[in-house]
Design a protein around this motif. Structure first.
Motif, mmCIF file in Angstrom:
data_model
loop_
_atom_site.group_PDB
_atom_site.id
_atom_site.type_symbol
_atom_site.label_atom_id
_atom_site.label_comp_id
_atom_site.label_asym_id
_atom_site.label_seq_id
_atom_site.Cartn_x
_atom_site.Cartn_y
_atom_site.Cartn_z
ATOM 1 N N GLU A 94 0.860 -1.036 0.049
ATOM 2 C CA GLU A 94 -0.086 0.009 -0.102
ATOM 3 C C GLU A 94 0.647 1.222 0.030
ATOM 4 O OE1 GLU A 94 -3.138 0.149 3.064
ATOM 5 O OE2 GLU A 94 -3.570 -2.100 2.364
ATOM 6 N N GLU A 95 2.099 1.241 0.578
ATOM 7 C CA GLU A 95 2.743 2.313 0.605
ATOM 8 C C GLU A 95 4.163 2.670 -0.611
ATOM 9 O OE1 GLU A 95 3.669 4.093 4.576
ATOM 10 O OE2 GLU A 95 2.066 3.015 5.443
ATOM 11 N N VAL A 96 4.690 1.506 -0.562
ATOM 12 C CA VAL A 96 5.659 1.498 -1.592
ATOM 13 C C VAL A 96 5.559 1.012 -2.822
ATOM 14 C CG1 VAL A 96 7.644 2.006 0.250
ATOM 15 C CG2 VAL A 96 6.943 -0.288 -0.497
ATOM 16 N N GLY A 97 4.518 0.482 -3.161
ATOM 17 C CA GLY A 97 3.870 -0.041 -4.363
ATOM 18 C C GLY A 97 4.537 -1.180 -4.950
ATOM 19 N N LEU A 98 4.961 -2.349 -4.247
ATOM 20 C CA LEU A 98 5.490 -3.508 -4.453
ATOM 21 C C LEU A 98 4.341 -4.349 -4.906
ATOM 22 C CD1 LEU A 98 8.348 -3.958 -2.069
ATOM 23 C CD2 LEU A 98 8.444 -3.298 -4.200
ATOM 24 N N LEU A 99 4.834 -5.445 -5.828
ATOM 25 C CA LEU A 99 3.769 -6.323 -6.208
ATOM 26 C C LEU A 99 4.018 -7.798 -5.767
ATOM 27 C CD1 LEU A 99 3.472 -5.028 -9.994
ATOM 28 C CD2 LEU A 99 2.234 -4.420 -8.000
ATOM 29 N N ARG A 100 5.122 -7.983 -5.344
ATOM 30 C CA ARG A 100 5.599 -9.418 -4.756
ATOM 31 C C ARG A 100 6.505 -9.219 -3.719
ATOM 32 N NH1 ARG A 100 5.973 -14.565 -7.200
ATOM 33 N NH2 ARG A 100 7.770 -15.541 -6.647
ATOM 34 N N VAL A 101 6.278 -10.008 -2.617
ATOM 35 C CA VAL A 101 7.110 -10.154 -1.621
ATOM 36 C C VAL A 101 7.641 -11.697 -1.498
ATOM 37 C CG1 VAL A 101 7.375 -9.817 0.888
ATOM 38 C CG2 VAL A 101 6.191 -8.167 -0.221
ATOM 39 N N GLU A 102 8.930 -12.140 -1.649
ATOM 40 C CA GLU A 102 9.298 -13.253 -1.468
ATOM 41 C C GLU A 102 9.884 -13.605 -0.083
ATOM 42 O OE1 GLU A 102 10.433 -13.344 -6.124
ATOM 43 O OE2 GLU A 102 11.970 -13.258 -4.677
ATOM 44 N N ALA A 103 10.085 -15.038 0.401
ATOM 45 C CA ALA A 103 10.624 -15.387 1.414
ATOM 46 C C ALA A 103 11.188 -16.802 1.211
ATOM 47 C CB ALA A 103 9.734 -15.121 2.926
ATOM 48 N N GLY A 104 12.427 -17.173 1.990
ATOM 49 C CA GLY A 104 12.936 -18.181 1.951
ATOM 50 C C GLY A 104 13.084 -18.835 3.400
ATOM 51 N N VAL A 105 12.906 -20.075 3.399
ATOM 52 C CA VAL A 105 13.051 -20.658 4.826
ATOM 53 C C VAL A 105 13.781 -21.995 4.725
ATOM 54 C CG1 VAL A 105 11.646 -21.319 6.932
ATOM 55 C CG2 VAL A 105 11.029 -19.597 5.634
ATOM 56 N N MET A 106 14.539 -22.347 5.622
ATOM 57 C CA MET A 106 15.232 -23.792 5.725
ATOM 58 C C MET A 106 14.139 -24.711 5.968
ATOM 59 S SD MET A 106 18.845 -23.116 7.336
ATOM 60 C CE MET A 106 18.305 -22.238 8.740
ATOM 61 N N PRO A 107 14.007 -25.872 5.284
ATOM 62 C CA PRO A 107 12.836 -26.652 5.325
ATOM 63 C C PRO A 107 12.851 -27.099 7.092
ATOM 64 C CG PRO A 107 13.936 -27.344 3.680
ATOM 65 C CD PRO A 107 14.768 -26.322 4.166
ATOM 66 N N ARG A 108 13.659 -27.121 7.883
ATOM 67 C CA ARG A 108 13.827 -27.530 9.186
ATOM 68 C C ARG A 108 13.090 -26.524 10.034
ATOM 69 N NH1 ARG A 108 18.761 -25.408 11.057
ATOM 70 N NH2 ARG A 108 20.154 -25.304 9.425
ATOM 71 N N ASN A 109 12.973 -25.369 9.598
ATOM 72 C CA ASN A 109 12.602 -24.405 10.339
ATOM 73 C C ASN A 109 10.895 -24.302 10.154
ATOM 74 O OD1 ASN A 109 12.104 -21.823 11.546
ATOM 75 N ND2 ASN A 109 13.683 -20.778 10.749
ATOM 76 N N LEU A 110 10.279 -25.230 10.863
ATOM 77 C CA LEU A 110 8.792 -25.418 10.708
ATOM 78 C C LEU A 110 8.060 -24.288 10.953
ATOM 79 C CD1 LEU A 110 8.668 -29.071 11.712
ATOM 80 C CD2 LEU A 110 8.671 -28.173 9.373
ATOM 81 N N GLY A 111 8.462 -23.625 12.325
ATOM 82 C CA GLY A 111 7.820 -22.333 12.839
ATOM 83 C C GLY A 111 7.835 -21.162 12.066
ATOM 84 N N GLY A 126 28.508 -22.574 7.549
ATOM 85 C CA GLY A 126 29.494 -23.113 6.647
ATOM 86 C C GLY A 126 28.767 -24.380 5.711
ATOM 87 N N VAL A 127 27.547 -24.474 5.824
ATOM 88 C CA VAL A 127 26.718 -25.322 5.071
ATOM 89 C C VAL A 127 25.743 -24.729 4.265
ATOM 90 C CG1 VAL A 127 25.346 -27.684 5.059
ATOM 91 C CG2 VAL A 127 27.058 -27.090 6.951
ATOM 92 N N ARG A 128 25.863 -25.074 2.768
ATOM 93 C CA ARG A 128 24.942 -24.698 1.926
ATOM 94 C C ARG A 128 23.591 -25.300 2.208
ATOM 95 N NH1 ARG A 128 26.379 -20.012 -0.590
ATOM 96 N NH2 ARG A 128 24.570 -20.485 -2.020
ATOM 97 N N GLU A 129 22.574 -24.467 2.561
ATOM 98 C CA GLU A 129 21.140 -24.839 2.960
ATOM 99 C C GLU A 129 20.108 -24.939 1.810
ATOM 100 O OE1 GLU A 129 20.182 -26.420 5.719
ATOM 101 O OE2 GLU A 129 21.837 -25.937 7.270
ATOM 102 N N ASP A 130 19.308 -25.718 1.761
ATOM 103 C CA ASP A 130 18.237 -25.627 0.743
ATOM 104 C C ASP A 130 17.236 -24.563 1.522
ATOM 105 O OD1 ASP A 130 19.293 -27.615 -0.596
ATOM 106 O OD2 ASP A 130 17.766 -29.103 -0.042
ATOM 107 N N HIS A 131 16.141 -24.080 0.789
ATOM 108 C CA HIS A 131 15.260 -23.049 1.407
ATOM 109 C C HIS A 131 13.931 -23.273 0.398
ATOM 110 C CE1 HIS A 131 18.625 -20.999 3.473
ATOM 111 N NE2 HIS A 131 17.716 -20.378 3.997
ATOM 112 N N VAL A 132 12.920 -23.375 1.379
ATOM 113 C CA VAL A 132 11.381 -23.480 0.775
ATOM 114 C C VAL A 132 11.262 -21.979 0.324
ATOM 115 C CG1 VAL A 132 9.121 -23.971 1.027
ATOM 116 C CG2 VAL A 132 10.824 -25.518 2.214
ATOM 117 N N LEU A 133 10.695 -21.671 -0.937
ATOM 118 C CA LEU A 133 10.426 -20.478 -1.271
ATOM 119 C C LEU A 133 8.906 -20.188 -1.263
ATOM 120 C CD1 LEU A 133 12.688 -20.076 -4.680
ATOM 121 C CD2 LEU A 133 13.108 -19.524 -2.322
#
Length: 185
Positions: A124-141, A165-172
């Protein structure tokens, strides 16, 4: 951003918040280091926290990043932070959402409220059309928080980010302005 009905409010961080931000980071160091990219020891100093806040103010002016503190309404205590970063304009009109919450306040719905406030700002204020987030699969909360806030899971980015030190997968996940507006009805 202030929703007078909520238990939390968000506002841009200022240099006056340096000591509170340092305290938040120190209290939650072990928790945050488990889900964030590696930080130098200097990160946990007043100087680096002040510089980070100053950089956030500059990036806000440049429309690159919007960094907010999350404050408990009842006490005005800083209990977390939330930001929109890597803002892209032009044909993208998107950003990435990042957040952290003091472990003493996890599981109380505060982050869901803060995300709703920052989405209002984003759309509503800065006029973006998409907000993305990535979370490691083990971060269920964290995944539950995004789902409760209306984000939709879009896929898996393999080895997206290095954590300890570990490359982690992220759920998008993503929230589109249409999703946001539909949620207001």
């Amino acid at each position: 951003m202030n929703d007078n009905n909520g238990r939390v409010y968000i506002r841009f961080l200022g240099v006056d918040d340096t000591d509170d931000m340092l305290d938040l980071m120190l209290r939650n160091r072990e928790l945050f280091e488990g889900v964030c990219p590696k930080r130098n020891e200097s990160f946990y100093t007043r100087e680096v926290q002040a510089k980070s806040i100053e950089n956030g103010i500059k990036q806000k002016e440049e429309d690159k990043r919007y960094a907010f503190g999350i404050f408990q309404r009842e006490t005005d205590q800083l209990i977390g932070d939330i930001s929109l970063f890597e803002v892209q304009r032009g044909p993208h009109q998107k950003c990435i959402l990042g957040y952290s919450m003091d472990q003493a306040h996890n599981g109380k719905g505060y982050m869901t409220e803060a995300i709703q406030l920052i989405l209002k700002f984003a759309f509503e204020e800065v006029g973006l059309l998409r907000v993305e987030a990535g979370v490691m699969p083990r971060n269920l909360g964290s995944m539950r928080v995004l789902e409760k806030a209306g984000f939709q899971q879009e896929g898996l980015a393999r080895k997206l980010l290095e954590i300890n030190g570990v490359r982690e997968d992220h759920v998008l996940f993503a929230m589109l302005v249409e999703d946001y507006l539909d949620g207001l009805k």
